[in-house]
Structures are given as structure tokens and as C-alpha cells.
Design a protein around this motif. Sequence first.
Motif, PDB file in Angstrom:
ATOM      1  N   ALA A 214      45.181  41.398  46.285  1.00  0.00           N
ATOM      2  CA  ALA A 214      45.743  39.963  45.871  1.00  0.00           C
ATOM      3  C   ALA A 214      44.583  39.060  45.585  1.00  0.00           C
ATOM      4  O   ALA A 214      44.545  38.318  44.765  1.00  0.00           O
ATOM      5  CB  ALA A 214      46.563  39.434  47.189  1.00  0.00           C
ATOM      6  N   ARG A 215      43.415  39.418  46.627  1.00  0.00           N
ATOM      7  CA  ARG A 215      42.367  38.516  46.484  1.00  0.00           C
ATOM      8  C   ARG A 215      41.724  38.621  44.997  1.00  0.00           C
ATOM      9  O   ARG A 215      41.033  37.932  44.237  1.00  0.00           O
ATOM     10  CB  ARG A 215      41.265  38.671  47.554  1.00  0.00           C
ATOM     11  N   GLN A 216      41.630  40.069  44.645  1.00  0.00           N
ATOM     12  CA  GLN A 216      41.251  40.479  43.445  1.00  0.00           C
ATOM     13  C   GLN A 216      41.737  39.863  42.528  1.00  0.00           C
ATOM     14  O   GLN A 216      41.128  39.522  41.151  1.00  0.00           O
ATOM     15  CB  GLN A 216      41.015  42.016  43.424  1.00  0.00           C
ATOM     16  N   GLU A 217      42.895  39.908  42.197  1.00  0.00           N
ATOM     17  CA  GLU A 217      43.853  39.487  41.112  1.00  0.00           C
ATOM     18  C   GLU A 217      43.705  38.120  41.065  1.00  0.00           C
ATOM     19  O   GLU A 217      43.561  37.465  39.978  1.00  0.00           O
ATOM     20  CB  GLU A 217      45.357  39.696  41.459  1.00  0.00           C
ATOM     21  N   ASP A 218      43.517  37.159  42.239  1.00  0.00           N
ATOM     22  CA  ASP A 218      43.230  35.896  42.100  1.00  0.00           C
ATOM     23  C   ASP A 218      41.731  35.574  41.380  1.00  0.00           C
ATOM     24  O   ASP A 218      41.857  34.542  40.558  1.00  0.00           O
ATOM     25  CB  ASP A 218      43.229  34.909  43.328  1.00  0.00           C
ATOM     26  N   ARG A 219      41.118  36.530  41.670  1.00  0.00           N
ATOM     27  CA  ARG A 219      39.504  35.960  40.928  1.00  0.00           C
ATOM     28  C   ARG A 219      39.594  36.375  39.634  1.00  0.00           C
ATOM     29  O   ARG A 219      39.116  35.679  38.765  1.00  0.00           O
ATOM     30  CB  ARG A 219      38.338  37.016  41.652  1.00  0.00           C
ATOM     31  N   LEU A 220      40.481  37.593  39.096  1.00  0.00           N
ATOM     32  CA  LEU A 220      40.276  37.882  37.672  1.00  0.00           C
ATOM     33  C   LEU A 220      40.948  36.809  36.879  1.00  0.00           C
ATOM     34  O   LEU A 220      40.826  36.758  35.687  1.00  0.00           O
ATOM     35  CB  LEU A 220      40.751  39.182  37.519  1.00  0.00           C
TER      36      LEU A 220
ATOM     37  N   GLN B 212      37.593  32.948  30.215  1.00  0.00           N
ATOM     38  CA  GLN B 212      37.484  33.852  29.249  1.00  0.00           C
ATOM     39  C   GLN B 212      36.185  34.465  29.548  1.00  0.00           C
ATOM     40  O   GLN B 212      35.307  34.729  28.589  1.00  0.00           O
ATOM     41  CB  GLN B 212      37.349  32.879  27.800  1.00  0.00           C
ATOM     42  N   THR B 213      36.031  34.754  30.827  1.00  0.00           N
ATOM     43  CA  THR B 213      34.569  35.636  31.028  1.00  0.00           C
ATOM     44  C   THR B 213      35.062  37.081  31.563  1.00  0.00           C
ATOM     45  O   THR B 213      34.191  37.937  32.137  1.00  0.00           O
ATOM     46  CB  THR B 213      34.145  35.078  32.270  1.00  0.00           C
ATOM     47  N   THR B 214      36.567  37.372  31.590  1.00  0.00           N
ATOM     48  CA  THR B 214      36.844  38.829  31.671  1.00  0.00           C
ATOM     49  C   THR B 214      37.735  39.055  30.637  1.00  0.00           C
ATOM     50  O   THR B 214      38.327  38.230  30.285  1.00  0.00           O
ATOM     51  CB  THR B 214      37.287  38.931  33.220  1.00  0.00           C
ATOM     52  N   THR B 215      38.116  40.288  30.615  1.00  0.00           N
ATOM     53  CA  THR B 215      39.272  40.808  29.544  1.00  0.00           C
ATOM     54  C   THR B 215      40.718  40.739  30.204  1.00  0.00           C
ATOM     55  O   THR B 215      40.709  40.796  31.355  1.00  0.00           O
ATOM     56  CB  THR B 215      38.839  42.155  28.928  1.00  0.00           C
ATOM     57  N   GLN B 216      41.605  40.845  29.080  1.00  0.00           N
ATOM     58  CA  GLN B 216      43.185  41.023  29.710  1.00  0.00           C
ATOM     59  C   GLN B 216      43.305  42.324  30.344  1.00  0.00           C
ATOM     60  O   GLN B 216      44.065  42.419  31.201  1.00  0.00           O
ATOM     61  CB  GLN B 216      43.762  40.511  28.298  1.00  0.00           C
ATOM     62  N   ALA B 217      42.640  43.298  29.660  1.00  0.00           N
ATOM     63  CA  ALA B 217      42.888  44.626  30.464  1.00  0.00           C
ATOM     64  C   ALA B 217      42.342  44.667  31.914  1.00  0.00           C
ATOM     65  O   ALA B 217      43.018  45.179  32.487  1.00  0.00           O
ATOM     66  CB  ALA B 217      42.061  45.693  29.410  1.00  0.00           C
TER      67      ALA B 217
END
Length: 375
Positions: free
Chosen positions: A110-116, A123-128
Amino acid sequence: MALAVAATLSPGLARANEANGDAPPLVGVVTVERKEILMTKDAPGRIAPMRIAEVRPRVSGIVLERAFEQGGVVEKGAVLYRIDPTQFQIDLDSARAAQAKAEANLFQAARQEDRLKALLNGQTTTQAQYDLALAAERQAEADVMAQKAAVRRAEVNLEYATIRAPITGRIGRALVTEGALASENQVLPFATIQQMDPIYADFTQSVAEMSALKEEMERGGFKPKEGAVRTRLILENGKTYPLEGKLLFSDVTVDPGTNQVTLRAQFPNPEALLLPGAYVRVQIEQGVRANTITVPRQAIQRNNAGGAEVFVVNDQGRAVLQPVRLGRTLGDQVVVEEGLHPGNRVVVEGFQKFMSGGHVDPRPASRGRTEAERG
């Protein structure tokens, strides 16, 4: 029979007694009258418990304790047996640990999902990459749900290690003892509990009898008794069970082998006098019949052809045989369909004192009419 005894007196002896001026013998008689009577029907039956439950284990293990008194009354939920819970407690602890691990993984996902998600908005990470994090979170949620189910299963198995009474009733003998190996698939039950208050009496009646009763009611011969149909029990020792019951139902299916239907009555059984499987006779009230003649059973004689007769005292004071056609027997009384009329004096006592056609001195029978008043 009284007729057989009377027949041993020779006609010559009887005429000699009359010629010598001997007083005619005293006999007990009842005077025939038409009355309204309650028609009943007796049928053989068996006592059946209201509920029956076989106590069986739902998990496998060694029986540590039997916690009930054989033959006693147990309440629903009471502890009956205890199976060794050690293995089930271990399984529960393991399942709880696995649940805690799954919850930790969910927290991390859950924490990882919040960060991404925040990075995706910047716009510093991709949708994938975000989709992978979201999928990992949902997988972690599913793992937590699976582990919670495993914990609940382990809790239930631990609860099943304590075997409790499923119903309130009287429990029979214990069929297993401490040290026995219980199996959740075993055929033999640990014990049987039967609810015995109230209790059922099952009996049968032929279709022909039911049809005849219905026809007589349609002709007006019977009047259905108001209220619930009352029933009584005649125990195997001949005594009447003190508490009345009520008729519950008549089966809608006819047994093709016996041409009978099954009926069930319910009786209170607070003292557990009625035991399942016991043989009884069930007496049910069928209706009230008006203008009916009855005589005590001891008045009935049988001739050589098997026909029914009674001694009637005529206007000359002689006891003469009168053929009769009998109907149903009601306790100590027999319904007379043909052969008697109101006012007839029927002999019921003193048969050994006279012969057919002899003079008698009729007196009211000592037993009176109390037992004749069934209705």
C-alpha cells in the motif's frame, strides 16, 4: 362363558326348583336406553422422540474426557466430550502468524502504491510502473483475506475439539471412552440424544376405517367433537397414561403394502414415563354418536355358531336369549346395532344361577351405569 355354565343345569332340575316353590335367583340387570356417546378408536402404536441427534466428532484426535452422565438430561450447548486440542492450537497459531505476515506485505504494498501514485501525478514515473504497484497491493489484500479465512478455519477446528450437545434431551450410553481415536468420518456415533418432552406416538389406521367414518359423518351418524382431537394412551401394562395428547396429522400417503395411513399424536412427558420405542395403544376421539345403545361386555354370550346373544328378562320374569348384532367396543361397553330396544332389561350378573327361559328376580347391577357413560 356364563352361557356354558348355565347350560350345565338340566331342564328337569330347573322345573323341579320352580315346582318346589323356590324363590327365583337374583340377577343383576341394566336397562337399555339410547344415549349420546363419544366414539373412540384404539390403534397400536409406538413412542417416538420429538427430536433425535447422534453426537459425532467433526475433527480427528484422541478423546481426553467424557463430560456427561449417561442416561441424564443434557442442555443444548453442554460439553459432552473433549478431544486433544494440541494440534488444533498449533494450527491456529500458525495461521495467525501467516495472517500477520500477509498484513505486513499489504502495508508495504500500500505504501509503494501511494508513492508511485504521487510520482505519476508529477509525471516522474510511468503508468506501467504504477499499475504494477497497484496490482501488488490488491494481491496483498487477497493474501490477507485468505489468511483470515485460514485463521477462522483453525479456530473452528479448535472449537470442534470440544463436542457439545446439539439439542436438549436425554442422552443415552456413551459409545466411546477416553483414549479412543475420534475420526471426523467415523460411522459409529459417540452417543445419542433424544428430546422426550413432549413426545410422539405414531400409529396407523386403515383407509377402509377412515372411509367408513367419513361416510357415517356425512349421513349424520357422527358429529365431530369441537376443538382439537384429543387422544389417550393405553400403556403396555393396561393402565391409561394420565396426560392427554392431541392429534397432529394424518399422512397424505397410503402404504401400498398395508393400505394404511400413519397418524401422529403428541403427548406431554414431563416425568419421562414414555420411552422411545415402547409399545402403546393410542385411543383417539372420533366424534359423538347420538341414539346409541350399549351394553357391558360381560353381558355378551356366544352361541355355537359364534353369534352374539344376550339374556333379556321378559315381562313374565324369564331370562331369554336375544340375538344381537354388535358394533364397536368402547372400553367395557359394546355398541349394539340391532336386537335391543330401550327399556329391555339385560342380564349382566348372576349367569350361573339360572338357565335360559328360567324365572329370575332382576335387580339393578351392582356396577351401575357409570362406566357406560362414555360421552
